[in-house]
Scaffold this active site. Structure first.
Site, mmCIF file in Angstrom:
data_model
loop_
_atom_site.group_PDB
_atom_site.id
_atom_site.type_symbol
_atom_site.label_atom_id
_atom_site.label_comp_id
_atom_site.label_asym_id
_atom_site.label_seq_id
_atom_site.Cartn_x
_atom_site.Cartn_y
_atom_site.Cartn_z
ATOM 1 N N GLY A 14 0.821 -1.203 0.000
ATOM 2 C CA GLY A 14 0.000 0.000 0.000
ATOM 3 C C GLY A 14 0.858 1.258 0.000
ATOM 4 N NE ARG A 75 -1.123 -5.454 -0.777
ATOM 5 C CZ ARG A 75 -1.605 -4.223 -0.650
ATOM 6 N NH1 ARG A 75 -2.161 -3.644 -1.696
ATOM 7 N NH2 ARG A 75 -1.534 -3.572 0.498
ATOM 8 C CG ASP A 106 2.948 -7.122 7.283
ATOM 9 O OD1 ASP A 106 2.568 -6.575 6.238
ATOM 10 O OD2 ASP A 106 2.197 -7.780 8.021
ATOM 11 C CB THR A 129 2.505 0.404 6.274
ATOM 12 O OG1 THR A 129 1.163 0.095 6.669
ATOM 13 C CG2 THR A 129 3.421 0.180 7.462
ATOM 14 C CG ASP A 131 -2.533 -0.355 8.356
ATOM 15 O OD1 ASP A 131 -3.268 0.627 8.127
ATOM 16 O OD2 ASP A 131 -2.689 -1.472 7.836
ATOM 17 C CG ASP A 133 0.977 -2.954 10.392
ATOM 18 O OD1 ASP A 133 1.883 -2.311 9.827
ATOM 19 O OD2 ASP A 133 0.221 -3.729 9.779
ATOM 20 N NE ARG A 175 -3.774 -6.300 6.342
ATOM 21 C CZ ARG A 175 -2.722 -6.461 5.546
ATOM 22 N NH1 ARG A 175 -2.900 -6.596 4.244
ATOM 23 N NH2 ARG A 175 -1.491 -6.463 6.029
#
Length: 322
Positions: A14, A75, A106, A129, A131, A133, A175
């Site tokens: 992303g 991707r 990741d 990212t 996120d 995360d 997500r």
């Protein structure tokens, strides 16, 4: 150790605001060390197709503020196969690449771990990212920009929510991680925050929403990865309080777009410079990050471990969730 004369870079997964700033940081630092820099477009797909473009800091500096990524992103199912990785390796050899830098999340670093089984080039990662995360860094590229975008939109939604005395369930991205929901929810005075990492937040929401009848807005921030989701949460609220006026708004990909924040621009430049300097020191298969405002390097296998919300934020959720 082989002298590094030519570095390749790509962006994967992303997109996130700050990626272009990181490209500039890498390019400028590479040029200062007389190193060529080539970019592969569309992530791992570009590595397999093998058509690099030359990158120069004088051009990249014009896009430091821009969201998205000049190198495009994608991707790649082909890279999941051994044949795809072997083709990528052949292309790196053909183009005489000495080291590889990847900007992504990741999945990107898991890909590099798999690639390292057949490729002995040094790999360096930069966390890109929204996120937030990944282990090994307090902040990932794009997280601050995404939170600011979410907060700006939540503030606007509150205006109409107060005008109509409505409950608004606002879904933000994340997500498998609730960091955007936590930061944007606390930053806008939300009445409830639902995240994937907590199983008790929904019970607290129902207790509040069941008795809601005040002349005010009621704002619920829902992480897209929450086990229930905005639709189910809305249905349950209507079941216990049928009279309530309720709306759902999903912010979606607007959180990825737009100019990057000052923080993400600086973070991208710092991590880009660190990645090149780490390669020159002989580092490999590590991600450049920032911990306690200090630059750090973390091995890929530790970066992709299961993510957890830290104890401080869990404590804040308890305090402000009541």
């Amino acid at each position: 150790m082989k002298t590094i004369e030519h570095i390749a870079i790509f962006t994967s997964g992303g997109d996130s605001p700050g990626m272009n700033a990181a490209l500039h940081g890498v390019a400028k630092t590479a040029e200062m060390n007389n190193i060529r820099l080539s970019g592969f477009k569309k992530g791992y797909e570009g590595l397999i197709d093998g058509k690099p473009v030359q990158l120069h800091s004088n051009e990249l500096k014009k896009y430091v503020h821009r969201g998205g990524t000049l190198l495009k992103t994608a991707r790649s199912k082909r890279f999941l196969t051994l044949e795809g990785r072997q083709q990528a390796l052949e292309n790196l050899k053909t183009n005489k690449i000495d080291a590889l830098i990847a900007i992504g999340g990741d999945g990107t670093f898991k890909g590099l771990l798999a690639f390292s089984e057949i490729c002995d080039l040094p790999f360096l990662g930069i966390p890109g990212t929204i996120d937030n995360d990944l282990a090994g860094t307090d902040f990932t590229l794009g997280f601050d920009s995404a939170v600011n975008t979410a907060i700006e939109n939540i503030d606007k939604i509150r205006d109409t929510a107060e005008a109509h005395n409505r409950i608004f369930l606002i879904e933000v991205m994340g997500r498998d991680c609730g960091y955007i929901a936590i930061h944007s929810g606390l930053g806008t005075g939300a009445d409830a925050i639902l995240i994937p990492e907590s199983a008790h937040d929904f019970i607290q929401l129902l207790e509040k929403a069941g008795s809601y009848d005040r002349e005010d807005a009621f704002i619920v921030i829902v992480s897209e990865g929450d086990e229930l989701g905005a639709e189910v949460a809305a249905k349950k609220i209507k079941e216990i309080n049928p009279a309530v006026d309720l709306r759902i708004t999903k912010l979606g990909h607007v959180q990825r777009g737009g100019n990057s924040s000052a923080f993400d621009r600086m973070l991208g430049i710092r991590l880009g410079a660190t990645a090149v300097e780490a390669l020159l020191r002989g580092k490999k298969n590590v991600m450049a990050g920032i911990l306690n405002n200090e630059l750090s390097l973390t091995p890929f296998d530790r970066v992709v471990k299961e993510h957890q919300v830290n104890d401080e934020l869990r404590g804040l959720l308890k305090i402000f969730g009541n």
